[in-house]
Enzyme design. Sequence first.
Site, PDB file in Angstrom:
ATOM      1  CG  ASP A 174      -4.395   3.101  11.284  1.00  0.00           C
ATOM      2  OD1 ASP A 174      -4.949   3.995  11.526  1.00  0.00           O
ATOM      3  OD2 ASP A 174      -4.191   2.166  10.446  1.00  0.00           O
ATOM      4  NE  ARG A 208      -2.777   0.977   3.578  1.00  0.00           N
ATOM      5  CZ  ARG A 208      -3.715   1.172   4.656  1.00  0.00           C
ATOM      6  NH1 ARG A 208      -5.046   1.481   4.209  1.00  0.00           N
ATOM      7  NH2 ARG A 208      -3.281   1.093   5.632  1.00  0.00           N
TER       8      ARG A 208
END
Length: 547
Positions: free
Chosen positions: A463, A175
């Site tokens: 996150d 990603r």
Amino acid sequence: MTITETRTPPLTTTAPSIEVLGALGNRYDEILSPDALAFLTELHHRFSSRRHDRLADRLRRRFEIGNGHDPRFRDDTAHIRADDSWRVAGAGPGLEDRRVEITGPTDPKMTINALNSGARVWLADQEDATSPTWKNVIEGQLSLRDAIRGELSFTSPEGKTYSVTAERTPTIVMRPRGWHLGENHLRYTDRAGRQLAASGSLVDFGLYFFHNAQALIESGRGPYFYIAKLESSEEAKLWDDVFSFSETYLGIPHGTIRATVLIETLPAAFEMDEILYELRDHCAGLNAGRWDYIFSIIKNYRGRGARFVLPDRSEVTMTVPFMRAYTELLVKTCHKRGAFAIGGMSAFIPNRRDPEVTARAFEKVAADKKREAGDGFDGTWVAHPDLIPTAMAEFDAVLGDRPNQLDRQRDDVQVKAEDLLDVHIGRPVTAAGVRANVSVAIRYIEAWLRGLGAVAIDNLMEDAATAEISRSQVWQWIHQDRSTAEGDPITREYIEGLIGEVLSEADRRKNDRYEDAAQIFREVALGQDFPAFLTLPAYAKYLVELA
């Protein structure tokens, strides 16, 4: 009378280039090789101006929503949605069964743990689970390069050695950072001599693809990517053109790349068919990125009045109306087009020192994965290796020996625009919820400034996306004059008091970053303006270290 002829001087042009401004550590030259930089230069030359156009489109769309123009399904692309004939490319080699995927950053230890985890897929995350320090960006690429070639090992400061021992490792899906993020340690100069920071997206994608595409193909898999933060099919088209050019550049067949797009912004939820269509030659599926999706709802509707105010973060679950509508529409849209639908990540994680916490995590994750498998998802995410058996059991119960459930078309699902905007939950904002947001955001930002992008806080995996929810809710509660259920007005002064409490109770250590973290939090949660992403000012002020 003398007439003097004036001539416009010819325009001067320069060859486009990428210049390395960051310090060069051990083996950095293997990643930042002349040939790799030449490829990055070509990507920027061809696509950087279109990237800026798409970012301008985002600003305009956000302004329109903020001024009362709700998103809707587009009239100009209705023919794409109505055409039942087209399908996406689908799974590439190694992506046929994605029932459990593990997510995590790309430092050597986490890379080895992911490859030994037993998951079917590893989301190798250079985005929200990685703090984009120059060290993390380049050394993450080195970890991936070595892992793909079977050369990765790691010895901890305590002397413990880690190596890949699994007979079958997960398929890697990398990603890269979203279109909005720059890479200030690389400077792009265009043909007109203008200089600007490189694109984080093109850097992360380009370095990984250039160095690893051929090795991945030879291993029987391929160069696969998760694409984050998309807001429109035009942005998807930009990625598709990047993919096509890159395949031609390396001389590999068109369609070798496979992309899975995270539907994690409100505008993208209204263009799922169109995103799949623009990426159809390279698309494997969509993912329901739940945490960023909640953040996107808050960001776009932060100034639209009290009815768009969400309660405590813990109350915004996957079963509230707007989340239910979005995920069911995603499964239906994917399966109609032959695309995999991948579920999201429950934030609950086990604590090996606390059996009660661990039992609760297993219970919560099992319920979450049972719901996803029952709704028709083909796979799901977990953030901790210990959760893989729990998630696998729920998907095994539904899939059995089948690799997916693409045959489940979900014709029973009918989602209208107003369903995606039904944010009414009917729960209050509590003092505990406000305090939790302040605490989580500051503690996460402090870790992020130290180079950690995925952090266990209060037995939840946090996150950048969950930190964004925390700070954006605080901003909205203040600007919408909300009060807690206990009767306290949520003001800047109230939040400042909580900041003081969080700092006084923090586990302080030498060279910690709590004061910097609190200052960033004040800027992104207490300021009059609302930064689109907290990572933008934080990166510019604290993570850019030029040689």
